[in-house]
Design an enzyme around this catalytic site. Structure first.
Site, mmCIF file in Angstrom:
data_model
loop_
_atom_site.group_PDB
_atom_site.id
_atom_site.type_symbol
_atom_site.label_atom_id
_atom_site.label_comp_id
_atom_site.label_asym_id
_atom_site.label_seq_id
_atom_site.Cartn_x
_atom_site.Cartn_y
_atom_site.Cartn_z
ATOM 1 C CE LYS A 268 37.897 21.065 -2.780
ATOM 2 N NZ LYS A 268 38.324 20.318 -3.993
ATOM 3 C CG ASP A 273 33.834 17.253 -4.959
ATOM 4 O OD1 ASP A 273 32.814 17.483 -5.642
ATOM 5 O OD2 ASP A 273 35.000 17.228 -5.425
ATOM 6 C CE LYS A 280 34.777 14.143 -6.830
ATOM 7 N NZ LYS A 280 35.930 14.260 -7.737
ATOM 8 C CG ASP A 291 37.091 17.787 -1.798
ATOM 9 O OD1 ASP A 291 38.322 17.848 -1.911
ATOM 10 O OD2 ASP A 291 36.306 18.191 -2.677
ATOM 11 C CG ASP A 350 34.306 16.444 -9.730
ATOM 12 O OD1 ASP A 350 34.238 16.828 -8.543
ATOM 13 O OD2 ASP A 350 34.794 15.348 -10.068
ATOM 14 C CD GLU A 352 34.698 20.627 -5.827
ATOM 15 O OE1 GLU A 352 34.809 20.097 -6.946
ATOM 16 O OE2 GLU A 352 35.399 20.276 -4.860
ATOM 17 N NE ARG A 354 39.668 23.865 -10.678
ATOM 18 C CZ ARG A 354 40.324 23.077 -11.526
ATOM 19 N NH1 ARG A 354 40.729 23.545 -12.692
ATOM 20 N NH2 ARG A 354 40.607 21.836 -11.218
HETATM 21 N N1 BES Z 1 38.231 17.058 -4.684
HETATM 22 C C1 BES Z 1 38.559 16.760 -6.026
HETATM 23 C C2 BES Z 1 40.032 16.379 -6.196
HETATM 24 C C3 BES Z 1 40.423 15.018 -5.666
HETATM 25 C C4 BES Z 1 40.169 13.880 -6.395
HETATM 26 C C5 BES Z 1 41.093 14.916 -4.467
HETATM 27 C C6 BES Z 1 40.545 12.638 -5.919
HETATM 28 C C7 BES Z 1 41.492 13.686 -3.999
HETATM 29 C C8 BES Z 1 41.211 12.553 -4.709
HETATM 30 C C9 BES Z 1 38.305 17.966 -6.928
HETATM 31 O O1 BES Z 1 37.224 18.734 -6.555
HETATM 32 C C10 BES Z 1 38.027 17.445 -8.286
HETATM 33 O O2 BES Z 1 37.058 16.771 -8.461
HETATM 34 N N2 BES Z 1 38.906 17.773 -9.221
HETATM 35 C C11 BES Z 1 38.766 17.323 -10.580
HETATM 36 C C12 BES Z 1 39.081 18.467 -11.485
HETATM 37 C C13 BES Z 1 38.748 18.209 -12.936
HETATM 38 C C14 BES Z 1 37.264 18.073 -13.126
HETATM 39 C C15 BES Z 1 39.279 19.346 -13.762
HETATM 40 C C16 BES Z 1 39.741 16.163 -10.784
HETATM 41 O O3 BES Z 1 40.838 16.192 -10.251
HETATM 42 O O4 BES Z 1 39.359 15.217 -11.471
HETATM 43 ZN ZN ZN Z 2 36.693 18.726 -4.594
HETATM 44 MN MN MN Z 3 35.408 18.034 -7.386
#
Ligand code: BES
Ligand code: ZN
Ligand code: MN
Length: 496
Positions: A268, A273, A280, A291, A350, A352, A354
């Protein structure tokens, strides 16, 4: 930094600027110490007796040259009891010594550490370059005042047992290659998003990997090519950004048989992000420049694969992209048709990673892969589940997951398997499309993996969630280079 093995057991004979002597906290000191004692007319045993030189774990005593017979500086380091010495204790010892050598600006040393507990010597040889590499890494390109230059450039390790020399030399070399790969990954991952965008990822691979290693071939797919391939989920994520989405493919051919099924790594590469329209919170958003640590991991591992000249075929994919809110950005409620044909209802922009990965995972199917491993900072939920200690491992093949966890333990880059069974698939059902892109808070790491599993049915696949392990926050903010070591160890374990 140069690392050498010397089949010798007499430390006072060594001509390096400094000798490092490991001290047992028990009464039994090694023959090396006896020799040193003779040279110094009993001074060393006096120092040990008086407690000035101690065997306490990590305790350092530094001596400047003091006689005509012994012209080297000496660092004594306490190692605890030799019989109880293990890899965790050795890490403390190596860190303490490195800190001392750096502060005293020592250039080259000879150390008896491998003879301290010979049973541990082969594993230790692999760890030493990694620990020293970690301690000497600096990211100061943007600092007006650069960190002081590092003086330590040559480390010679004594090995008393001739039979072990070959194995130890080999492990030391592997350790050095792993350490260099981790440094490359960290250097790339630490670059901020205003410089490191998808094009930067592609250029680094072109400029460095493609040019340096004849066995590596780099190709890039821009938005035009991705559109031709119907990679609509990937493209949707990058649509709100001014920076082009670019997928970089790094191919390594090391197997004699050109057509041997390759190991495929997909990283990834969200160079930033923001969350997109489902933006966020601002606190901590700066860290979303990391990210792209999955892509940076692929970069480092491919470098190591080429350095090691592994006799297998490996393909690394860096799925570069930026998630931004904008008039052109994708929105919650949108329905996307992925490259595979599966349709996805967007619940949260968010989620994204996947979306970028699902198309990249479909794309790599064309290589007839032996296995596919994706590496992603995919879910905050993984940090809740495993903290910052373990990488989460999931997949569609138990033996692959088990092998990855075993390799991770072997090299000390910890990983833990999470269950991904059919029950979780319920959470990603959609009312109007095939699946949704976000399955709610509960079991968030696993439902994200369930999403990916819908695109990986044609091959053996594992998913590494590195959200908790790829970088550190706070005072020590920066990329960690994980899980580079684990993946290199896994590939090393495959060659037979
Ligand atoms: N890049 C983030 C995951 C992340 C968050 C990594 C904090 C490290 C620290 C990912 O893209 C994301 O935002 N995931 C969301 C998914 C949710 C919206 C289903 C998450 O984990 O909140
Ligand atoms: Zn992300
Ligand atoms: Mn995200």
């Amino acid at each position: 930094m140069e690392f050498l093995i010397k089949n010798d057991a007499i430390i006072t004979k060594q001509k390096s600027e400094c000798i490092v002597v490991s001290i047992d906290s028990g009464k039994n000191q090694s023959d090396l110490i006896k020799d040193l004692d003779q040279c110094t007319q009993g001074l060393v045993s006096q120092l040990i007796k008086s407690g000035d030189v101690s065997g306490e774990l990590g305790k350092i005593t530094f001596l400047y040259p003091f006689t005509n017979v012994l012209k080297q500086k000496i660092v004594f380091v306490g190692c605890g009891k030799a019989k109880e010495f293990d890899l965790i204790k050795s890490k403390k010892v190596i860190q303490a010594v490195t800190k001392e050598l750096l502060s005293k600006q020592v250039k080259n040393i000879t150390w008896d550490l491998l003879t301290f507990n010979p049973a541990l010597s082969t594993d230790l040889a692999k760890q030493i370059p990694q620990i020293i590499g970690e301690m000497t890494y600096r990211f100061d390109v943007f600092k007006s005042q650069k960190a002081p230059t590092l003086h330590l450039s040559k480390v010679t390790l004594l090995c008393a047992d001739r039979k072990l020399v070959e194995k130890i030399t080999n492990n030391l070399l592997q350790g050095k290659i792993i350490a260099d790969a981790i440094t490359s990954t960290k250097t790339l991952a630490d670059m901020p998003a205003n410089i490191c965008n998808a094009q930067y990822l592609a250029e680094q691979a072109m400029i460095y990997l493609d040019k340096t290693y004849p066995l590596l071939k780099v190709t890039c797919l821009g938005e035009k090519e991705l559109a031709k391939l119907n990679m609509n989920a990937y493209l949707a994520v990058g649509r709100g950004s001014k920076n082009e989405s670019i997928m970089t493919v790094i191919e390594y051919q090391g197997a004699k048989d050109k057509k041997a099924q390759p190991y495929v790594l997909v990283g990834k590469g969200l160079t930033f992000d923001s969350g997109g329209i489902s933006i966020k919170p601002s606190a901590g958003m700066d860290e979303m420049k990391y990210d792209m640590c999955g892509a940076a991991t692929v970069y480092g591992v491919m470098q190591a694969v080429a350095e090691l000249k592994l006799p297998i075929n490996v393909i690394g994919v860096m799925a570069g992209c930026e998630n931004m809110p904008d008039g052109n950005a994708y929105r919650p409620g949108d329905i996307l048709t992925t490259m595979s044909g599966t349709t996805v209802e967007i619940i949260n922009t968010d989620a994204e990673g996947r979306l970028v990965l699902c198309d990249a995972l479909t794309y790599v199917g064309r290589y007839n892969p032996k296995v596919v491993i994706d590496i992603a900072t995919l879910t905050g939920a993984c940090i809740v589940a495993l903290g910052h200690h373990y990488t989460g491992v999931m997949g569609n093949n138990d033996s692959l997951v088990t092998q990855l966890v075993a390799s991770s333990n072997k090299i000390g880059d910890k990983a833990w398997a999470l269950p991904i069974d059919k029950d979780f698939q319920e959470q990603i059902k959609s009312t109007c499309a095939d699946i949704v892109n976000a399955g709610g808070r509960d079991g968030g790491t696993i439902t994200a993996a369930c999403f990916l599993s819908r695109f990986t049915e044609k091959y053996q696949w594992a998913h590494l969630d590195i959200a908790g392990t790829a970088w550190k926050s706070g005072a020590k903010k920066g990329a960690t280079g994980r899980p580079v070591a684990m993946l290199i160890q896994y590939l090393l374990d495959q060659k037979v």
